[in-house]
Design an enzyme around this catalytic site. Structure first.
Site, PDB file in Angstrom:
ATOM      1  N   ASP A  13      70.035  47.565  92.192  1.00 39.42           N
ATOM      2  CA  ASP A  13      71.304  47.596  91.460  1.00 39.42           C
ATOM      3  C   ASP A  13      71.706  49.057  91.305  1.00 39.42           C
ATOM      4  OD1 ASP A  13      73.475  46.834  89.745  1.00 39.42           O
ATOM      5  OD2 ASP A  13      72.254  47.332  88.013  1.00 39.42           O
ATOM      6  N   SER A  14      72.935  49.270  90.853  1.00 37.12           N
ATOM      7  CA  SER A  14      73.388  50.630  90.586  1.00 37.12           C
ATOM      8  C   SER A  14      72.620  51.244  89.420  1.00 37.12           C
ATOM      9  CB  SER A  14      74.875  50.602  90.243  1.00 37.12           C
ATOM     10  OG  SER A  14      75.095  49.704  89.178  1.00 37.12           O
ATOM     11  N   CYS A  76      73.660  43.448  92.261  1.00 44.99           N
ATOM     12  CA  CYS A  76      74.800  44.225  91.778  1.00 44.99           C
ATOM     13  C   CYS A  76      76.035  43.608  92.415  1.00 44.99           C
ATOM     14  CB  CYS A  76      74.643  45.675  92.222  1.00 44.99           C
ATOM     15  SG  CYS A  76      76.064  46.720  91.892  1.00 44.99           S
ATOM     16  N   GLU A 157      76.342  49.127  77.734  1.00 43.62           N
ATOM     17  CA  GLU A 157      75.284  50.140  77.811  1.00 43.62           C
ATOM     18  C   GLU A 157      75.136  50.897  76.495  1.00 43.62           C
ATOM     19  OE1 GLU A 157      75.581  52.421  81.380  1.00 43.62           O
ATOM     20  OE2 GLU A 157      74.700  50.741  82.461  1.00 43.62           O
ATOM     21  N   CYS A 189      79.598  40.488  87.125  1.00 45.29           N
ATOM     22  CA  CYS A 189      78.978  41.806  86.926  1.00 45.29           C
ATOM     23  C   CYS A 189      77.633  41.567  86.264  1.00 45.29           C
ATOM     24  CB  CYS A 189      79.863  42.682  86.040  1.00 45.29           C
ATOM     25  SG  CYS A 189      79.094  44.250  85.602  1.00 45.29           S
ATOM     26  N   HIS A 191      75.987  43.166  84.180  1.00 43.74           N
ATOM     27  CA  HIS A 191      75.854  43.489  82.755  1.00 43.74           C
ATOM     28  C   HIS A 191      76.301  42.343  81.846  1.00 43.74           C
ATOM     29  CE1 HIS A 191      75.350  47.571  84.123  1.00 43.74           C
ATOM     30  NE2 HIS A 191      75.347  48.058  82.896  1.00 43.74           N
TER      31      HIS A 191
HETATM   32  N1  DGL Z   1      75.893  46.611  88.546  1.00 46.09           N
HETATM   33  C1  DGL Z   1      77.328  46.755  88.578  1.00 46.09           C
HETATM   34  C2  DGL Z   1      77.937  45.405  88.997  1.00 46.09           C
HETATM   35  O1  DGL Z   1      77.324  44.366  88.871  1.00 46.09           O
HETATM   36  C3  DGL Z   1      77.891  47.178  87.250  1.00 46.09           C
HETATM   37  C4  DGL Z   1      77.587  48.604  86.897  1.00 46.09           C
HETATM   38  C5  DGL Z   1      78.242  49.599  87.806  1.00 46.09           C
HETATM   39  O2  DGL Z   1      79.475  49.713  87.827  1.00 46.09           O
HETATM   40  O3  DGL Z   1      77.501  50.282  88.493  1.00 46.09           O
HETATM   41  O4  DGL Z   1      79.046  45.401  89.453  1.00 46.09           O
END
Ligand code: DGL
Length: 273
Positions: A13-14, A76, A157, A189, A191
């Protein structure tokens, strides 16, 4: 000879949001060892260009392959939306799972009125991936309402899940007219599962028709389990595995947030790609 079934699964993931997917995979398949890579040095992906996200995804794929993973999960939405083909090309015969397809298949199977909403980062929504996929997999015509909700990631976050400001931000985004007729909402997403209840509460309070909120983490884990089984890669060991967690940058804040996403403390290893 190493049995492929006992090899780890690479998940990336990011940053930390992908840990919601890790949590779901560990719940469903505790015997699977995961190699998690969170690209915290490049977070967020949601505001980056597709080219940049693809380059990051390519480097991470090579890192995961260097750990002999038997499968890769792009945990992600932003990377799934724009870099799935890139990861597949680099991974060659190693199967790749994204988060967009399982959530779309599930949403498409449960919608009654064929109006599905999707919320996500700017990168995910701008890619139009959910609309394309939902349209392609649905037998009947489907109306897809997409809405970028970029403030939700930094809000989560910050740990603002249920205070006055977070509830107002959720309210502001979800009361957009475009989502008015939906009966299903995909949390596009990684999150967003952390505020699923607040989102569900919004619809219960302000929308006349019931709305089912689709948390992709559980659908992704179930999809992965089925995919591994089909490929004869499912680990059948009765012993729970110890996963490894790598991040491209580290700060105390990340460690605290990881606990929020995963529900437990983990040991991080910092690695530069
Ligand atoms: N993990 C990213 C997503 O699911 C969200 C966080 C980011 O923008 O890096 O799109």
């Amino acid at each position: 000879m190493i049995d492929s079934k006992s090899l780890p699964i690479g998940v990336f993931d990011s940053g930390l949001g992908g840990l919601t997917i890790v949590k779901a995979i560990q719940k469903l398949m505790p015997q699977e060892k995961l190699i998690y890579f969170g690209d915290t040095a490049h977070l967020p992906y949601g505001d980056k260009s597709p080219e940049t996200i693809r380059q990051y995804a390519k480097e991470i794929t090579h890192f995961l392959l260097s750990h002999s993973v038997k499968a890769i999960v792009i945990a992600c939405n932003s990377a799934s939306a724009v870099a799935l083909d890139t990861v597949k090309a680099e991974a060659k015969e190693v199967p790749v799972f994204d988060v967009v397809r399982p959530a779309s298949l599930y949403a498409s199977s449960i919608t009654q009125n064929r109006h599905i909403g999707v919320i996500g980062t700017r990168a995910t929504i701008a890619s139009g991936i959910y609309k394309r996929l939902l349209t392609a997999i649905s037998e009947e015509p489907v109306f897809v309402a997409e809405k970028a909700t970029p403030l939700l990631v930094p809000m989560i976050e910050e740990g603002w899940l249920q205070n006055q400001i977070s509830l107002e931000i959720i309210h502001e985004y979800l009361s957009d007219n475009v989502l008015k007729n939906i009966d299903t909402l995909i949390l596009g997403c990684t999150h967003y599962p952390l505020i699923k209840n607040q989102i569900q509460d919004f619809f219960s309070t302000f929308q006349s028709n019931p709305v089912t909120v689709v948390d992709s983490s559980m659908t992704v884990a179930a999809y992965l389990q089925k995919g591994l089984d089909n490929a004869n890669l499912l680990n059948s060991s009765p012993t729970p595995a110890q996963s490894l967690y790598f991040f491209s940058d580290f700060s105390q804040n990340f460690e605290d947030s990881a606990k929020l996403f995963l529900g437990k403390k983990v040991t991080f290893e910092r690695v530069e790609l």
